[in-house]
Design an enzyme around this catalytic site. Structure first.
Site, PDB file in Angstrom:
ATOM      1  N   PRO A   1       0.699  -1.081  -0.204  1.00 28.10           N
ATOM      2  CA  PRO A   1      -0.046  -0.188  -0.064  1.00 28.10           C
ATOM      3  C   PRO A   1       0.881   1.129  -0.084  1.00 28.10           C
ATOM      4  CG  PRO A   1       0.081  -0.938   2.243  1.00 28.10           C
ATOM      5  CD  PRO A   1       0.932  -1.662   1.332  1.00 28.10           C
ATOM      6  N   GLY A   2       0.549   2.368  -0.794  1.00 26.85           N
ATOM      7  CA  GLY A   2       1.134   3.546  -0.975  1.00 26.85           C
ATOM      8  C   GLY A   2       0.007   4.709  -0.272  1.00 26.85           C
TER       9      GLY A   2
ATOM     10  N   ARG B   1      -1.628  16.141  -9.396  1.00 29.58           N
ATOM     11  CA  ARG B   1      -2.973  15.195  -9.618  1.00 29.58           C
ATOM     12  C   ARG B   1      -3.900  15.780 -10.339  1.00 29.58           C
ATOM     13  NH1 ARG B   1      -5.195  12.729  -6.449  1.00 29.58           N
ATOM     14  NH2 ARG B   1      -5.227  10.693  -7.505  1.00 29.58           N
TER      15      ARG B   1
ATOM     16  N   CYS C   1       1.951  28.877 -16.553  1.00 31.51           N
ATOM     17  CA  CYS C   1       1.245  29.586 -17.566  1.00 31.51           C
ATOM     18  C   CYS C   1       0.679  28.501 -18.313  1.00 31.51           C
ATOM     19  CB  CYS C   1       2.339  30.091 -18.410  1.00 31.51           C
ATOM     20  SG  CYS C   1       3.141  31.621 -17.538  1.00 31.51           S
TER      21      CYS C   1
HETATM   22  N1  LLP Z   1       2.531  -1.675  -6.063  1.00 27.91           N
HETATM   23  C1  LLP Z   1       2.747  -1.404  -7.586  1.00 27.91           C
HETATM   24  C2  LLP Z   1       3.362  -2.440  -8.347  1.00 27.91           C
HETATM   25  C3  LLP Z   1       2.445  -0.294  -8.091  1.00 27.91           C
HETATM   26  O1  LLP Z   1       2.423   0.202  -9.235  1.00 27.91           O
HETATM   27  C4  LLP Z   1       1.586   0.643  -6.878  1.00 27.91           C
HETATM   28  C5  LLP Z   1       1.349   2.161  -7.688  1.00 27.91           C
HETATM   29  C6  LLP Z   1       1.445   0.571  -5.719  1.00 27.91           C
HETATM   30  C7  LLP Z   1       2.040  -0.971  -5.228  1.00 27.91           C
HETATM   31  C8  LLP Z   1       0.966   1.444  -4.770  1.00 27.91           C
HETATM   32  O2  LLP Z   1      -0.299   1.723  -5.038  1.00 27.91           O
HETATM   33  P1  LLP Z   1      -1.399   2.435  -3.804  1.00 27.91           P
HETATM   34  O3  LLP Z   1      -1.483   1.600  -2.787  1.00 27.91           O
HETATM   35  O4  LLP Z   1      -0.590   3.765  -3.809  1.00 27.91           O
HETATM   36  O5  LLP Z   1      -2.678   2.797  -4.775  1.00 27.91           O
HETATM   37  N2  LLP Z   1       0.485   8.858  -9.259  1.00 27.91           N
HETATM   38  C9  LLP Z   1      -0.851   8.184  -9.261  1.00 27.91           C
HETATM   39  C10 LLP Z   1      -0.934   6.863  -8.590  1.00 27.91           C
HETATM   40  C11 LLP Z   1      -0.016   5.737  -9.367  1.00 27.91           C
HETATM   41  C12 LLP Z   1       0.004   4.461  -8.911  1.00 27.91           C
HETATM   42  C13 LLP Z   1       1.085   3.765  -9.419  1.00 27.91           C
HETATM   43  N3  LLP Z   1       1.568   2.337  -8.785  1.00 27.91           N
HETATM   44  C14 LLP Z   1      -1.693   9.090  -8.346  1.00 27.91           C
HETATM   45  O6  LLP Z   1      -1.503  10.290  -8.090  1.00 27.91           O
HETATM   46  O7  LLP Z   1      -3.151   8.669  -8.510  1.00 27.91           O
END
Ligand code: LLP
Length: 421
Positions: free
Chosen positions: A276-277, A314, A346
């Site tokens: 999780p991120g 975002r 801009c």
């Molecule tokens: N594991 C893998 C292999 C991933 O590609 C990702 C996210 C995660 C874990 C973590 O996912 P999370 O739990 O954070 O949803 N920049 C975009 C989100 C890109 C996510 C990319 N991969 C945004 O701001 O919504």
């Protein structure tokens, strides 16, 4: 729940007034709450309680060294996607055996460095990558522990730019081909297959895609075991969504997500890894900005902030919604007026929100973007000659700058003029 609440009419991060940080650091800045980060991590721990597991924080969401240290102290693993992230995780005190290496394009140099430094596993995404890793590991006289990322062809029902589990996406190998590729991996020198990896996308607000994907992973685990593979680890990726819009229906809770894992995969006796991120860092951070001008246009009013798309991309990139609140608590019953909230860059895309109902704000007032702790600072750039904004960590009544704002001099002098010019 987070720790950004109004106290005595002023928005606080835990027990620190946002306006005090603004006075010390200047705007814009990111601020994170240590208590919220810890709380979110613990929600996943509780969700997976009783199952052998490792929570690998996806540091792509927030890669600040202090945030990583906080995670490491909780016992978290880290999911990295580049050797830069790998070394940063190590610098924060995360041991190699708690680092998983994801990503579709790992180079041989990256593989070599991670193998030498120590790594829990590579999540391999293609056959060419598998062959390269086997060669690199053999060359070093080492064995690379791997999972193979499968693409379950499941619709994650999220924004197209952050969905990864459909067959048209570049990620993983088609699940139908998995037995063949696992057989190939098992026969390769330098490779040790330890499990299966899957990640279907980010900001998921519905559990059914997880249930479908995990059910396919359970079936595959049984099939691979019957083929003779010792499948003992399942990396289920990340992706659980967060409530960006407070008024909207809340996404599923980690506990409910844990129940889906238990129900689909619980009887396999595998160690569960999750990555999780966003759920850990997203609502643990704010982007704080000052109003520069209120510009009255024809039929529209523009609230021009000192934060811009380069600081928080975002909204421009994913049409993402972020709650925007006044740092000085508006009087009860105060009239809200629609404004377009924009930055100074801009480009018309430098718009955070259109016709957003906000209390009256004037030059110098502070506003905060909520849910900005994930994919905020990490995605920032210096577009339009705007220095990266600083990051601040709060714990109780103390705060510290955990990344300083570069001076204009530092920003400018990163470029070099060749002698011959
Ligand atoms: N594991 C893998 C292999 C991933 O590609 C990702 C996210 C995660 C874990 C973590 O996912 P999370 O739990 O954070 O949803 N920049 C975009 C989100 C890109 C996510 C990319 N991969 C945004 O701001 O919504």
């Amino acid at each position: 729940m987070d720790h950004f609440l109004y106290q005595n009419g002023a928005l606080h991060a835990e027990d620190v007034a946002i306006s005090d940080i603004a006075a010390a650091v200047g705007t814009p800045f990111y601020v994170y709450s240590a208590a919220t980060l810890r709380r979110h991590y613990k929600l996943f721990q509780e969700a997976l309680h009783g199952m052998d597991h490792l929570i690998c924080f996806a540091m792509k969401a927030n890669g600040n060294l202090a945030v990583l240290k906080l995670m490491a102290d909780l016992g978290a693993g880290i999911d990295v996607v580049s050797i830069g992230e790998y070394h940063k995780a190590r610098a924060a005190g995360v041991p190699g055996e708690r680092i998983v290496f994801s990503g579709v394009g790992k180079t041989r140099d990256e593989m070599r460095a991670a193998l030498i430094g120590g790594i829990r596993q590579f999540n391999v995404e293609s056959e060419p990558e598998l062959l390269a890793l086997g060669q690199v590991a053999t060359g070093l006289g080492k064995t690379a522990p791997i999972t193979i990322r499968v693409n379950p062809d499941v619709d994650a029902k999220t924004h197209a730019k952050i969905a990864t589990g459909k067959s048209e996406n570049k990620f993983g190998i088609p699940i139908a081909k998995a037995r063949e590729v696992f057989a190939q991996a098992a026969n390769l020198p330098g490779i040790e297959v330890v499990g299966i990896d899957v990640h279907i996308g980010s900001q998921l607000t519905d559990l059914s895609p997880y249930e479908m994907a995990f059910t396919k992973v359970a079936d595959l685990t049984r099939a691979l075991r019957s083929d003779g593979h010792d499948i003992r680890r399942l990396d289920l990726g990340g992706g659980l969504g967060i409530p960006y819009e407070r008024s909207n229906l809340a996404p599923p809770l980690p506990m409910e997500y844990g129940a889906v894992i238990r129900q689909t995969l619980g009887d396999l006796g595998c160690e569960i890894e999750i990555e999780p991120g966003r759920l850990i860092a997203g609502n643990a951070g704010l982007l704080v900005s000052s109003v520069i001008y209120l510009k009255e246009g024809e039929g529209r009013n523009f609230l021009i902030l000192d934060a811009a798309m380069n600081d928080l991309i975002r909204p421009a990139m994913y049409d993402a919604y972020h709650d925007i609140v006044a740092v000085a608590q508006p009087a009860a019953g105060c009239e809200l007026r629609p404004v377009d909230v924009v930055g100074p860059v801009c480009e018309s895309g430098d718009t955070f929100a259109r016709a957003r109902a906000l209390p009256p704000l004037v030059s110098g007032d502070l506003v905060a973007f909520r849910s900005a702790g994930a994919y905020g600072a990490v995605m920032a750039s210096e577009y339009n000659g705007r220095p990266l904004v600083p990051e601040v960590l709060v714990e109780g009544d103390q705060f510290a700058v955990i990344r300083a704002r570069p001076s204009l001099e530092e920003m400018i002098m990163r470029d070099r003029i060749p002698e011959w010019l």
